[in-house]
Design an enzyme around this catalytic site. Sequence first.
Site, short mmCIF file in Angstrom:
data_model
loop_
_atom_site.label_atom_id
_atom_site.label_comp_id
_atom_site.label_asym_id
_atom_site.label_seq_id
_atom_site.Cartn_x
_atom_site.Cartn_y
_atom_site.Cartn_z
N LYS A 11 0.85 -1.20 0.00
CA LYS A 11 0.00 0.00 0.00
C LYS A 11 0.87 1.24 0.00
O LYS A 11 2.03 1.21 0.45
CB LYS A 11 -0.95 0.04 1.20
CG LYS A 11 -0.29 0.13 2.59
CD LYS A 11 0.02 1.54 3.07
CE LYS A 11 0.90 1.53 4.31
NZ LYS A 11 1.46 2.76 4.77
N ASP A 145 -3.28 -1.50 9.01
CA ASP A 145 -3.30 -1.54 7.54
C ASP A 145 -3.90 -2.83 6.98
O ASP A 145 -4.10 -2.94 5.77
CB ASP A 145 -1.88 -1.42 6.97
CG ASP A 145 -1.22 -0.10 7.34
OD1 ASP A 145 -1.93 0.91 7.44
OD2 ASP A 145 0.01 -0.10 7.51
P1 ATP Z 1 3.82 -0.01 7.94
O1 ATP Z 1 3.84 0.62 6.57
O2 ATP Z 1 2.60 -0.90 8.17
O3 ATP Z 1 4.08 0.92 9.05
P2 ATP Z 1 6.35 -1.13 7.24
O4 ATP Z 1 6.08 -1.43 5.82
O5 ATP Z 1 7.17 0.07 7.53
O6 ATP Z 1 5.00 -1.07 8.04
P3 ATP Z 1 6.85 -3.92 7.64
O7 ATP Z 1 7.61 -4.35 6.43
O8 ATP Z 1 5.43 -4.28 7.73
O9 ATP Z 1 7.05 -2.37 7.90
O10 ATP Z 1 7.67 -4.54 8.85
C1 ATP Z 1 7.77 -3.96 10.11
C2 ATP Z 1 8.37 -5.02 11.07
O11 ATP Z 1 7.40 -6.06 11.25
C3 ATP Z 1 9.59 -5.73 10.50
O12 ATP Z 1 10.76 -5.09 10.89
C4 ATP Z 1 9.50 -7.13 11.09
O13 ATP Z 1 10.27 -7.25 12.26
C5 ATP Z 1 8.04 -7.30 11.48
N1 ATP Z 1 7.34 -8.34 10.70
C6 ATP Z 1 6.56 -9.32 11.20
N2 ATP Z 1 6.06 -10.09 10.24
C7 ATP Z 1 6.51 -9.60 9.07
C8 ATP Z 1 6.32 -9.98 7.71
N3 ATP Z 1 5.57 -11.03 7.36
N4 ATP Z 1 6.92 -9.23 6.76
C9 ATP Z 1 7.66 -8.15 7.13
N5 ATP Z 1 7.89 -7.78 8.38
C10 ATP Z 1 7.32 -8.48 9.36
#
Ligand code: ATP
Length: 305
Positions: A11, A145
């Site tokens: 997203k 999200d």
């Molecule tokens: P958001 O945009 O929802 O704030 P993000 O994209 O910045 O999140 P994510 O890639 O969702 O961040 O990952 C955040 C943390 O979640 C990672 O550092 C990891 O430790 C944890 N995590 C748990 N499950 C997963 C997964 N399936 N994929 C990625 N990260 C995961």
Amino acid sequence: MSSANVRVPAKINLCLGVGPVRDDGYHPLATVYQAVDLHDEVRAAVRDDDRITVTVHTDLDARSEIAVVPEDDDNLAVKAARLLRERTGVSAGADLAIRKVIPVAGGMAGGSADAAAALVACNDAWGTGLSRAELEELAAQLGSDVPFLLHGGNAIGGGRGETVSPVLARGSYHWVFAMADHGLSTKAVFAEFDRINAGAQVPDPVVPDALLSALRAGDAVALGQALSNDLTEAALSLRPELADTLAIGIEAGALGAILSGSGPTALFLASDEQNSLDIAFALSSAASCADVVQSRGPVAGARLI
Ligand code: ATP
């Protein structure tokens, strides 16, 4: 043995209004989500016993932070499978296999995407037959999200992001994403937002009218001007070099540039395929940018393949 494969998009937030921190520690958000053509895949295979396991595969060798995706019960996909199992009383386990393309900790909700995909995959593989609306209820318990990543397309997000309502929108948009070489913790960016705004009167967040009318009209130029993100100052305070990334894309002719959610991924709206190529080319030699991806949006939410 029964199994199911699901494809789930990343997203972006076309606008991200952030209100004053609530008593429960969350911030009220007013956002417009768009699902974009950058997909993870989650496969669920039913096990004979009741264990739920997860493995994560990626081709993204350049992004070393892939190591931080947990391959245990902390993985959001496992949490989603467990929640579905509790809700339905099913006794089987599952092996979850994630093919990771969405950048980790990039502000593109990759973890939430895998949770949404695991709900759809396990619901099919276990034959639990929950409706889309019932899955959305579980999704809201898993993270802000997650409901949108089931939904896909464009949508307004309220509450802490988990209440999703439809938005009238036209058009398909060309995006360029500039990935940074290290993730940025969403929690740290919100903490910086609170530090910067300590003592200030933070207004309740709203979705700008200009953004909604640009989407209704399918007007990319107006959309580029209306992109906004209240977390920009906080994210740039933690990662000043992201200001260079944003400036390079604008100089290359982007219609608009913002950070994706809490960053550090930067988003550029291009006018067409050629402009998208020009922006990608300019960014590919920028020191502040580890990888560049061209994409399109909106696309559908988590779907069986
Ligand atoms: P958001 O945009 O929802 O704030 P993000 O994209 O910045 O999140 P994510 O890639 O969702 O961040 O990952 C955040 C943390 O979640 C990672 O550092 C990891 O430790 C944890 N995590 C748990 N499950 C997963 C997964 N399936 N994929 C990625 N990260 C995961």
